[in-house]
Scaffold this motif. Structure first.
Motif, PDB file in Angstrom:
ATOM      1  N   LYS B 153      -2.564  -0.964  -1.643  1.00 57.29           N
ATOM      2  CA  LYS B 153      -3.140  -1.055  -0.298  1.00 57.29           C
ATOM      3  C   LYS B 153      -2.836   0.184   0.542  1.00 57.29           C
ATOM      4  O   LYS B 153      -3.656   0.589   1.348  1.00 57.29           O
ATOM      5  CB  LYS B 153      -2.588  -2.297   0.428  1.00 57.29           C
ATOM      6  CG  LYS B 153      -2.894  -3.623  -0.240  1.00 57.29           C
ATOM      7  CD  LYS B 153      -4.368  -3.985  -0.237  1.00 57.29           C
ATOM      8  CE  LYS B 153      -4.826  -4.441   1.123  1.00 57.29           C
ATOM      9  NZ  LYS B 153      -6.245  -4.889   1.065  1.00 57.29           N
ATOM     10  N   SER B 154      -1.641   0.721   0.389  1.00 52.34           N
ATOM     11  CA  SER B 154      -1.229   1.816   1.272  1.00 52.34           C
ATOM     12  C   SER B 154      -0.258   2.758   0.549  1.00 52.34           C
ATOM     13  O   SER B 154       0.625   2.306  -0.174  1.00 52.34           O
ATOM     14  CB  SER B 154      -0.569   1.214   2.517  1.00 52.34           C
ATOM     15  OG  SER B 154       0.351   2.097   3.103  1.00 52.34           O
ATOM     16  N   LYS B 234      -8.258   0.400   1.049  1.00 50.85           N
ATOM     17  CA  LYS B 234      -7.054   1.139   0.654  1.00 50.85           C
ATOM     18  C   LYS B 234      -6.945   2.384   1.532  1.00 50.85           C
ATOM     19  O   LYS B 234      -7.954   3.029   1.827  1.00 50.85           O
ATOM     20  CB  LYS B 234      -7.176   1.519  -0.819  1.00 50.85           C
ATOM     21  CG  LYS B 234      -5.961   2.161  -1.410  1.00 50.85           C
ATOM     22  CD  LYS B 234      -6.023   2.077  -2.942  1.00 50.85           C
ATOM     23  CE  LYS B 234      -7.248   2.781  -3.525  1.00 50.85           C
ATOM     24  NZ  LYS B 234      -7.525   2.319  -4.888  1.00 50.85           N
ATOM     25  N   ALA B 253       2.635   0.583  -1.083  1.00 47.69           N
ATOM     26  CA  ALA B 253       2.644  -0.853  -0.828  1.00 47.69           C
ATOM     27  C   ALA B 253       1.412  -1.466  -1.481  1.00 47.69           C
ATOM     28  O   ALA B 253       0.289  -1.007  -1.268  1.00 47.69           O
ATOM     29  CB  ALA B 253       2.664  -1.128   0.666  1.00 47.69           C
ATOM     30  N   GLY B 254       1.654  -2.481  -2.284  1.00 49.28           N
ATOM     31  CA  GLY B 254       0.562  -3.207  -2.923  1.00 49.28           C
ATOM     32  C   GLY B 254       0.550  -4.642  -2.450  1.00 49.28           C
ATOM     33  O   GLY B 254       1.455  -5.076  -1.726  1.00 49.28           O
ATOM     34  N   THR B 255      -0.457  -5.398  -2.870  1.00 50.36           N
ATOM     35  CA  THR B 255      -0.522  -6.795  -2.435  1.00 50.36           C
ATOM     36  C   THR B 255       0.744  -7.552  -2.835  1.00 50.36           C
ATOM     37  O   THR B 255       1.240  -8.377  -2.073  1.00 50.36           O
ATOM     38  CB  THR B 255      -1.758  -7.494  -3.031  1.00 50.36           C
ATOM     39  OG1 THR B 255      -1.823  -7.198  -4.427  1.00 50.36           O
ATOM     40  CG2 THR B 255      -3.033  -7.004  -2.370  1.00 50.36           C
ATOM     41  N   ASN B 256       1.293  -7.273  -4.014  1.00 47.64           N
ATOM     42  CA  ASN B 256       2.471  -8.014  -4.480  1.00 47.64           C
ATOM     43  C   ASN B 256       3.737  -7.184  -4.594  1.00 47.64           C
ATOM     44  O   ASN B 256       4.788  -7.735  -4.937  1.00 47.64           O
ATOM     45  CB  ASN B 256       2.225  -8.607  -5.880  1.00 47.64           C
ATOM     46  CG  ASN B 256       1.011  -9.485  -5.919  1.00 47.64           C
ATOM     47  OD1 ASN B 256       0.588 -10.013  -4.893  1.00 47.64           O
ATOM     48  ND2 ASN B 256       0.427  -9.648  -7.095  1.00 47.64           N
ATOM     49  N   GLY B 257       3.652  -5.888  -4.410  1.00 47.24           N
ATOM     50  CA  GLY B 257       4.822  -5.073  -4.711  1.00 47.24           C
ATOM     51  C   GLY B 257       4.973  -3.869  -3.810  1.00 47.24           C
ATOM     52  O   GLY B 257       4.077  -3.530  -3.013  1.00 47.24           O
ATOM     53  N   TYR B 258       6.094  -3.233  -3.995  1.00 53.16           N
ATOM     54  CA  TYR B 258       6.538  -2.127  -3.142  1.00 53.16           C
ATOM     55  C   TYR B 258       7.271  -1.127  -4.028  1.00 53.16           C
ATOM     56  O   TYR B 258       8.060  -1.523  -4.892  1.00 53.16           O
ATOM     57  CB  TYR B 258       7.464  -2.718  -2.084  1.00 53.16           C
ATOM     58  CG  TYR B 258       8.390  -1.779  -1.355  1.00 53.16           C
ATOM     59  CD1 TYR B 258       7.920  -0.991  -0.316  1.00 53.16           C
ATOM     60  CD2 TYR B 258       9.740  -1.721  -1.663  1.00 53.16           C
ATOM     61  CE1 TYR B 258       8.780  -0.151   0.388  1.00 53.16           C
ATOM     62  CE2 TYR B 258      10.607  -0.881  -0.962  1.00 53.16           C
ATOM     63  CZ  TYR B 258      10.119  -0.103   0.056  1.00 53.16           C
ATOM     64  OH  TYR B 258      10.960   0.718   0.747  1.00 53.16           O
ATOM     65  N   SER B 279       9.108  -6.896  -5.817  1.00 46.62           N
ATOM     66  CA  SER B 279       7.894  -7.680  -6.035  1.00 46.62           C
ATOM     67  C   SER B 279       8.005  -9.009  -5.317  1.00 46.62           C
ATOM     68  O   SER B 279       9.089  -9.592  -5.247  1.00 46.62           O
ATOM     69  CB  SER B 279       7.696  -7.942  -7.535  1.00 46.62           C
ATOM     70  OG  SER B 279       7.473  -6.740  -8.211  1.00 46.62           O
ATOM     71  N   SER B 280       6.867  -9.482  -4.816  1.00 46.61           N
ATOM     72  CA  SER B 280       6.808 -10.789  -4.150  1.00 46.61           C
ATOM     73  C   SER B 280       7.930 -10.957  -3.134  1.00 46.61           C
ATOM     74  O   SER B 280       8.575 -12.004  -3.065  1.00 46.61           O
ATOM     75  CB  SER B 280       6.861 -11.921  -5.185  1.00 46.61           C
ATOM     76  OG  SER B 280       5.782 -11.800  -6.080  1.00 46.61           O
ATOM     77  N   SER B 281       8.153  -9.939  -2.346  1.00 49.80           N
ATOM     78  CA  SER B 281       9.199  -9.991  -1.316  1.00 49.80           C
ATOM     79  C   SER B 281       8.786 -10.963  -0.222  1.00 49.80           C
ATOM     80  O   SER B 281       7.638 -10.975   0.219  1.00 49.80           O
ATOM     81  CB  SER B 281       9.404  -8.613  -0.695  1.00 49.80           C
ATOM     82  OG  SER B 281       9.492  -7.624  -1.688  1.00 49.80           O
TER      83      SER B 281
END
Lengths: 360, 360
Positions: B153-154, B234, B253-258, B279-281
């Motif tokens: 995403k970013s 994005k 930064a992704g939908t599920n992870g960093y 993940s999934s924070s």
């Protein structure tokens, strides 16, 4: 300073009010005194679940809380669209005001609130908890050091979380009639505050929204970002989202120094929080590395940041009461600058990512 | 694969050629064979200071290096404005090409170089060292994992350093006739490559320069930044500078992870490098923290990333020689995409920060 704890009334049973109730209990100079909800059953349940004393007042309306002469201060975690009405009413009843963010839908609304606080001589503070962590003061000291950090050149902040489909359907933060600012008002508030904090609260001249904000079907912002620019070559960017894994980073680069942290909104741990800094970093010989490597600084705290916020707010309240002093204006000023930038980002999005002059 | 090491000739005695000479010596399948400078004394000094064997050829011109029939490959660390001339000449003499970045002043120039490489059947690679660290492959695996990271995403990347007044007066990277792209071509190249890498080399649709770039008196960029945007929501931002403390961070930064790292260009240490992922924070109960806390991953390497780069380049060269295969096109494609974004940032700055469609 008064010896008597500041007695808090809470308007509504929002989720965040649970955390703040705990904080009021933890703060040595504050006490939970009243809770009001449109449903007295909800208020009652909230009080019993959140450490309210047996003597606490449980009301079936917000009005009853602000009408209670023994309430010294109100904490307002209501949906943003209700802030003006209840914040102004509370101020008129001489209640000090701890206002959840985003504080208002726009700066005109906030000005109504701030005017009410000023003319009624009550303390105003927005509930931006991380401002009160001792780490924040230590970082600010580093950023202010002309040798170790120098002149601020660039800031990036990001606050995202991915609360999932239930939130994206039902939460007040995605409803245009309740929290019309969406992720900009909620997560973006923190990013903007972080940038202003890093820039020592100098307002940027211009704000330009990044392309590609995302909206829900009602037009509420789910993700967005912007650049903020100052006349002297300083630049900041931020990104906020309800659609992205929890991320809460700040990176500041100055002429001589570097600072970053990865849990600025809510520290990973309650009793200790880290930041990372480096000064006069250089490539090693043959560019085979970097000297010095950024170092971790751990800052311990005996109270969580939200309790420190309540304690500071109650201290300011008590100062007024005990000494006939004027309320501290600092928080109103900082809050208003944050709102001005929020408004500019929104305007830039609405104008197709045009560069927008920040109001005053 | 050929058993014979690939014999390198180096054009010029640039500072960075010292690091690459060491890397050629460290790579098991490459050897230092020739050095050329306009001054034979400089070349001679360079050879003796940088581990060239006694048998190495020392030439008083670049031409002599590309004319030497025993040179298999050239490394070109010349000022960017000289790249077309010498890269094309080298390719025409059937020398494989390891080209320092920025590879060209614009994509038209790069296309001339790439065409020369293609029509002469020589291998092309840009000298972007961090691409070859095993950490980079491990991070890419994480970013490609739909469960652990999800959809990107970013991205934010920053590469700055503050080399001081001597550099800002005399270095080729601030001279309009030598490296006209300034910090955009030098530091920005890495930031843009990092973003493209994170986006799996999907070109952005649009690039918009951030306001407030800084220039020297000759109009060369000393600091700048931009946003890159894709059709699917994005977004990426970067900042690069010659005026700011050494900083080299990537945050994805992704939908599920960093994912983040703080030494992407040159690892802090040569034999081990870290990145941080989560993940999934989620916020912990009552939003009193975050679970899981991002974890550090250390990736060891027996050779420094620049030696791995030389080894990979030499491996590709040997594959062609030994098997009559075509050169690997991947590096030309990635290099060209990077250059397209560099060009778009420059165009956006020149057009007053207008949004610019990325070319192809």
């Amino acid at each position: 300073m008064s010896e008597k704890p500041v007695r808090f009334g809470i308007l509504g049973c929002a989720n965040i009010a649970r955390k703040v109730s705990r904080a009021i209990n933890l703060a040595p100079n504050a006490s939970l005194y009243a809770i009001g909800s449109r449903s007295i059953d909800k208020a009652s349940k909230f009080a019993s679940e959140n450490g309210f004393p047996a003597s606490a007042k449980v009301y079936g309306s917000y009005e009853a809380v602000v009408d209670d002469p023994d309430v010294d201060a109100v904490y307002v975690p209501l949906p943003t669209s209700l802030h003006v009405k209840w914040a102004v009413l509370a101020a008129e009843k001489k209640k000090h005001l701890l206002l959840e963010k985003p504080v208002a839908l726009n700066v005109s609304e906030l000005d109504v609130i701030l005017k009410a606080c000023e003319s009624n001589g009550v303390q105003y503070m927005d509930a931006t908890m991380w401002m009160h962590h001792p780490r924040t003061a230590q970082m600010r000291e580093f950023l202010s050091d002309p040798q170790r950090f120098g002149q601020l050149k660039s800031v990036h902040s990001i606050f995202c979380y991915n609360p999932g489909p239930e939130f994206l359907t039902n939460d007040i933060r995605v409803k245009p009639d309740l929290d019309a600012l969406g992720s900009l008002g909620d997560a973006g508030w923190y990013c903007i505050r972080a940038i202003l904090w890093a820039a020592d609260y100098h307002l940027p001249e211009r704000v330009t929204a990044l392309p590609n904000p995302e909206f829900n079907n009602s037009g509420v912002i789910l993700s967005c970002g912007a650049s903020l620019s100052w006349a002297n070559g300083k630049i900041a960017t931020f990104y906020c989202s309800f659609l992205t894994n929890l991320t809460m980073d700040i990176t500041c680069a100055g002429t001589n120094g570097y600072l970053r942290l990865h849990d600025f909104v809510i520290p990973f741990q309650e009793n200790v929080a880290s930041f990372y800094e480096a000064s006069s970093s250089r490539f090693a010989t043959l560019s085979l590395g970097c000297e010095p490597i950024p170092s971790e600084h751990k800052v311990a705290t005996d109270l969580p940041q939200e309790a420190l916020m309540v304690r500071e707010f109650a201290r300011l309240v008590a100062s007024i009461g005990g000494n006939g002093l004027e309320p501290e204006k600092k928080w109103a000023v900082i809050s208003r600058k944050t709102q001005l930038v929020v408004d500019a980002v929104k305007a830039s999005i609405e104008r197709g990512f045009e560069s927008v002059v920040v109001g005053n």
